[in-house]
Motif scaffolding. Structure first.
Motif, PDB file in Angstrom:
ATOM      1  N   ILE B 285     -14.675  50.394  24.271  1.00 62.79           N
ATOM      2  CA  ILE B 285     -15.410  50.995  25.387  1.00 62.79           C
ATOM      3  C   ILE B 285     -14.726  50.518  26.665  1.00 62.79           C
ATOM      4  N   PRO B 286     -13.567  51.096  26.975  1.00 65.70           N
ATOM      5  CA  PRO B 286     -12.812  50.602  28.139  1.00 65.70           C
ATOM      6  C   PRO B 286     -13.496  50.903  29.464  1.00 65.70           C
ATOM      7  N   GLU B 287     -14.336  51.939  29.479  1.00 63.74           N
ATOM      8  CA  GLU B 287     -15.104  52.194  30.692  1.00 63.74           C
ATOM      9  C   GLU B 287     -16.393  52.937  30.331  1.00 63.74           C
ATOM     10  N   TYR B 288     -17.355  52.866  31.238  1.00 66.99           N
ATOM     11  CA  TYR B 288     -18.628  53.540  30.974  1.00 66.99           C
ATOM     12  C   TYR B 288     -18.997  54.390  32.187  1.00 66.99           C
ATOM     13  N   ALA B 289     -20.139  55.075  32.062  1.00 72.93           N
ATOM     14  CA  ALA B 289     -20.538  56.051  33.090  1.00 72.93           C
ATOM     15  C   ALA B 289     -19.391  57.039  33.332  1.00 72.93           C
ATOM     16  N   LYS B 290     -18.912  57.640  32.235  1.00 74.22           N
ATOM     17  CA  LYS B 290     -17.707  58.461  32.338  1.00 74.22           C
ATOM     18  C   LYS B 290     -17.975  59.826  32.970  1.00 74.22           C
ATOM     19  N   VAL B 291     -19.220  60.288  32.919  1.00 75.89           N
ATOM     20  CA  VAL B 291     -19.497  61.618  33.462  1.00 75.89           C
ATOM     21  C   VAL B 291     -20.351  61.504  34.717  1.00 75.89           C
ATOM     22  N   ASN B 292     -21.509  60.896  34.583  1.00 72.61           N
ATOM     23  CA  ASN B 292     -22.392  60.734  35.740  1.00 72.61           C
ATOM     24  C   ASN B 292     -22.467  59.265  36.134  1.00 72.61           C
ATOM     25  N   SER B 293     -22.694  59.027  37.406  1.00 76.31           N
ATOM     26  CA  SER B 293     -22.703  57.655  37.916  1.00 76.31           C
ATOM     27  C   SER B 293     -23.885  56.860  37.371  1.00 76.31           C
ATOM     28  N   THR B 294     -23.725  55.559  37.428  1.00 75.88           N
ATOM     29  CA  THR B 294     -24.819  54.672  37.069  1.00 75.88           C
ATOM     30  C   THR B 294     -25.087  53.730  38.230  1.00 75.88           C
ATOM     31  N   LYS B 295     -26.298  53.194  38.260  1.00 70.49           N
ATOM     32  CA  LYS B 295     -26.681  52.332  39.379  1.00 70.49           C
ATOM     33  C   LYS B 295     -26.137  50.933  39.154  1.00 70.49           C
ATOM     34  N   MET B 296     -25.336  50.420  40.078  1.00 72.28           N
ATOM     35  CA  MET B 296     -24.732  49.098  39.931  1.00 72.28           C
ATOM     36  C   MET B 296     -25.480  48.035  40.722  1.00 72.28           C
ATOM     37  N   SER B 297     -26.145  48.457  41.783  1.00 70.91           N
ATOM     38  CA  SER B 297     -26.927  47.465  42.527  1.00 70.91           C
ATOM     39  C   SER B 297     -28.129  48.135  43.188  1.00 70.91           C
TER      40      SER B 297
END
Lengths: 225, 538
Positions: B285-297
């Motif tokens: 899983i080299p990266e995530y949120a590949k299509v839509n953004s996710t909340k980081m903070s």
């Protein structure tokens, strides 16, 4: 002077393949270490492993050879002429003096070589080899298998392996240079390639050691001219 | 003879090595082929619920549907009511804390903080009906919501702030006749939208996985294996396999890659050995949120700003809310590289009432270290933020956020932290000193989904590199290629320089002496002397 068959076929094969493997292992090994980038990390690791198995096999065969032919006696250390030999390399050779020890079929190595090669065989190679095997088998298990090497920290395994590698390269540099100190600068290397070297006739020997060796070592192939 | 044998052996060895090294195409992975065959088979249900007469009637309430289900599935409610989906907690054992029940009931997070006092809104994702307070009756089987998980008509959905009841527009009769195994739609209706919007919380679970290609998720891809959630998250007796460590604690009943792929999935033994210290997910899983953004903070401390007395919102370039008066400021990201931590399968959470002892509160702590044999490196999403806490009693505050109308102290209506904190803690049965401030928080989300195709997996140098590697911040152990013994390297460098210097100066001295002693000249003269007579002759 006479042409003497001094390095036998296997000996030369062993010497040169070991030399090539060690140099290749040094290149791939220091790439894994992060010193430079030649093959790429993944290939460097794979090559290093393959070459290490080849070297291990070669060493097993060469140990067998050394014992079955009695050649191991060439490495019995002696202090006789050790000082003179050192003195020769550091002082006398600049004054145009001759080698203090004579090279013969049964006594290929001068006292300094014996000491260095013996420690190469008994300390440097085992240290690098054992740490390398531990490195190779480190954490080689999964949940279902046995732990082979785990509790010994990788940091110190890597330390000894790297130290061995560095000393091997130092050995290589000095060793290659020292081959030029023969009768002519290339005579030693030629001998290791062809097996034949021009040596002084083995006349009356005053060396007791040599006589002892003579009895123990199996008679070697007849000298060709 | 002797020579030719050696030559033959050398040639054979060299050929084998060369073939081995240059051989590029991998043989077919039979293990993987078998798995693909196994999961390509889609079971046909043994019962078509459309044909059951008992379901052909007008259902007035969703509870009537449940009662009807139980006329055939007479004991199933017992299984469901023993699940964490129903109870919102699990019995846990945490070293140093003992055995206790923890889960959504009493655990806080750094998104919408906690369910306590906000049940009416939060219960949209409870598999029951009528959870409108923290005095819910967890023993009433009539309130089990079978449809939210088993509706295959894609018609069923729960209403907003309706305490877990379905929306009034849902045709219960149609839904009741369309039940079957849970699909991605069922699971996703809650798990894709946790945190109040698509992909807010997880980062690796979102609506795109309803229909995505292999680049996004090799398992769920419509042009790939097209697997449903329950293919891995099996649920014998309604006990789901797999869990999320923001709410669970123990290393039991986990859904693992190895369950299907075994512990030796690679042809390369070196890669298989990595599995003892590195989870599959780390490389795959080299990266995530590949299509839509996710909340980081999420900074709650920024909440409450009003324009002309009215709450407002600001959107970022991708159309995500970067500010909401009711919630504060957010940072959204897409194609995020995970962070990496050691994890042994056990965790603990901040529970309502726990004391704050650190500058940054960890909402959940993933246990593990390099020296722990059960620990592996896993990829995580770390969600950072700040939220309200009691400066005197040193504990996080559960504010009342959701309310029906203005004036009932709910922050989302009144924008007053004082009253929201007081009311929230009162409902939760917690003491509150009246003094509050905001404290930084972190939550750790292990990433398990959005597995990339194998050619997108991390390669060696992503970690085995001197600087800038993925594991650069994960120290305390020796990583070949990244770590070195600085002293040894320096000593080694000088040894080599010394050796070369020694050799060169020795050679220089020799040559110097030879020239001084006219040794070369003499040789030349000797040589000429021998040849001179010949020359004279000619």
């Amino acid at each position: 002077m006479s042409k003497v068959y001094i390095y036998k076929g296997f000996e030369r094969f062993w010497h040169w393949s070991q030399a090539l493997l060690i140099m290749f292992l040094a290149i791939t090994g220091f790439e894994v270490h992060g010193t430079f980038d030649i093959f790429g990390f993944e290939k460097a690791v794979a090559f290093h492993r393959t070459a290490s198995w080849l070297l291990l096999g070669l060493i097993v065969i060469s140990i067998f050879w050394h014992f079955t032919t009695g050649e191991w006696r060439q490495y019995i250390p002696t202090t006789k002429n050790l000082k003179e030999q050192l003195r020769y390399y550091l002082v006398d050779m600049f004054r145009g003096k001759k080698h203090p020890t004579k090279k013969t079929q049964l006594r290929k190595l001068n006292p300094l070589q014996r000491l260095v090669y013996l420690s190469f065989k008994l300390v440097l190679i085992p240290m690098t080899l054992i740490s390398g095997i531990m490195y190779m088998l480190y954490k080689s298990f999964d949940e279902n298998n046995i732990v082979i090497v785990e509790d010994y920290p990788l940091e110190s395994i890597a330390f000894w392996h790297t130290l061995g590698a560095i000393l091997l390269i130092v050995f290589l540099i000095v060793h290659v240079y020292m081959t030029t100190t023969g009768e002519t600068p290339t005579s030693n290397i030629k001998a290791m390639v062809t097996g034949y070297e021009d040596l002084e006739e083995d006349t009356k020997s005053s060396d007791k050691n040599e006589n002892e060796n003579k009895e123990k070592v199996n008679p070697i192939k007849k000298v060709k001219k | 003879m002797y020579k030719s044998i050696i030559i033959v052996i050398v040639i054979i060895i060299a050929t084998l090595v060369a073939v081995n090294i240059s051989h590029e195409d991998e043989p077919a992975n039979l293990k993987l082929e078998q798995l693909k065959q196994k999961y390509a088979f889609k079971a046909v249900p043994s019962v078509d619920h459309h044909k059951l007469g008992v379901l052909h009637k007008k259902f007035e309430t969703p509870q009537e549907v449940t009662e009807t289900c139980l006329t055939c599935h007479t004991e199933t409610h017992k299984e469901v009511m023993a699940s964490s989906h129903w109870n919102w907690d699990r019995l846990s054992y945490v070293k140093g804390k003992g055995v206790y029940a923890s889960g959504k009931k009493n655990v806080l997070n750094n998104f919408c903080i906690g369910a306590n006092s906000n049940e009416k809104s939060c219960a949209k994702c409870h598999i029951g009906f009528g959870m409108d307070s923290n005095h819910y009756d967890f023993s009433n089987a009539r309130n089990v919501d079978c449809m939210v998980c088993h509706d295959n008509s894609e018609e069923y959905f729960k209403g907003s702030s309706m305490a877990g009841y379905p929306d009034r527009t849902v045709n219960l009769e149609n839904v009741a006749q369309s039940v079957g195994l849970p699909t991605r739609n069922n699971c996703g209706s809650c798990h894709f939208f946790s945190g109040g919007g698509n992909n807010v919380k997880h980062g690796d679970l979102e609506v795109s996985q309803l229909s995505c290609d292999r680049e996004v998720d090799v398992h769920m891809a419509t042009n790939g294996m097209n697997m449903e959630c329950v293919a891995c998250h099996t649920a014998p007796n309604h006990q789901m396999k797999g869990k999320l460590y923001t709410v669970s604690t123990n290393n039991i009943n986990r859904a693992k890659c190895q369950d299907c792929h075994t512990t030796t999935p690679h042809f390369n033994d070196v890669l298989n050995r990595h599995g003892s210290k590195i989870a599959c997910q780390t490389c795959h899983i080299p990266e995530y949120a590949k299509v839509n953004s996710t909340k980081m903070s999420w900074n709650w401390s920024d909440a409450g700003k009003l324009k002309d007395g009215e709450p407002y919102s600001v959107e970022d370039s991708l159309g995500n809310h970067s500010y909401l008066s009711i919630k504060g400021s957010f940072d959204w990201q897409r194609n995020v590289k995970p962070e990496y931590v050691w994890f042994n399968g056990t965790a603990e959470q901040y529970r309502l009432g726990d004391s704050i002892t650190t500058d940054v509160v960890k909402m959940n702590t993933l246990h593990g270290s390099y020296n722990d044999r059960n620990s592996k490196i896993i990829p995580v999403k770390i969600h950072r933020g700040d939220q309200i806490y009691d400066t005197e009693y040193m504990r996080l505050i559960q504010p009342l956020l959701y309310g029906d109308k203005k004036g009932d102290s709910a922050y989302w209506n009144d924008f007053n932290w004082e009253t929201a904190a007081k009311k929230g803690m009162e409902i939760a049965g917690q003491p509150y000193s009246g003094k509050f401030d905001f404290i930084k928080t972190e939550s750790y989300w292990p990433l398990n989904h959005m597995v990339s195709p194998k050619d997108k997996a991390l390669s060696c140098v992503d970690c085995h590199t001197r600087t800038g590697g993925r594991l650069e911040n994960l120290t305390g152990f020796y990583l070949p290629g990244r770590d070195t013994n600085k002293t040894l390297d320096t000593v080694g460098k000088w040894l080599l320089i010394f050796a070369v210097f020694g050799v060169v100066s020795h050679a220089g001295l020799r040559i110097g002496q030879d020239i001084k002693n006219n040794r070369y000249k003499k040789q030349v003269i000797d040589h000429n002397k021998e040849e001179q007579p010949d020359r004279l002759d000619s």
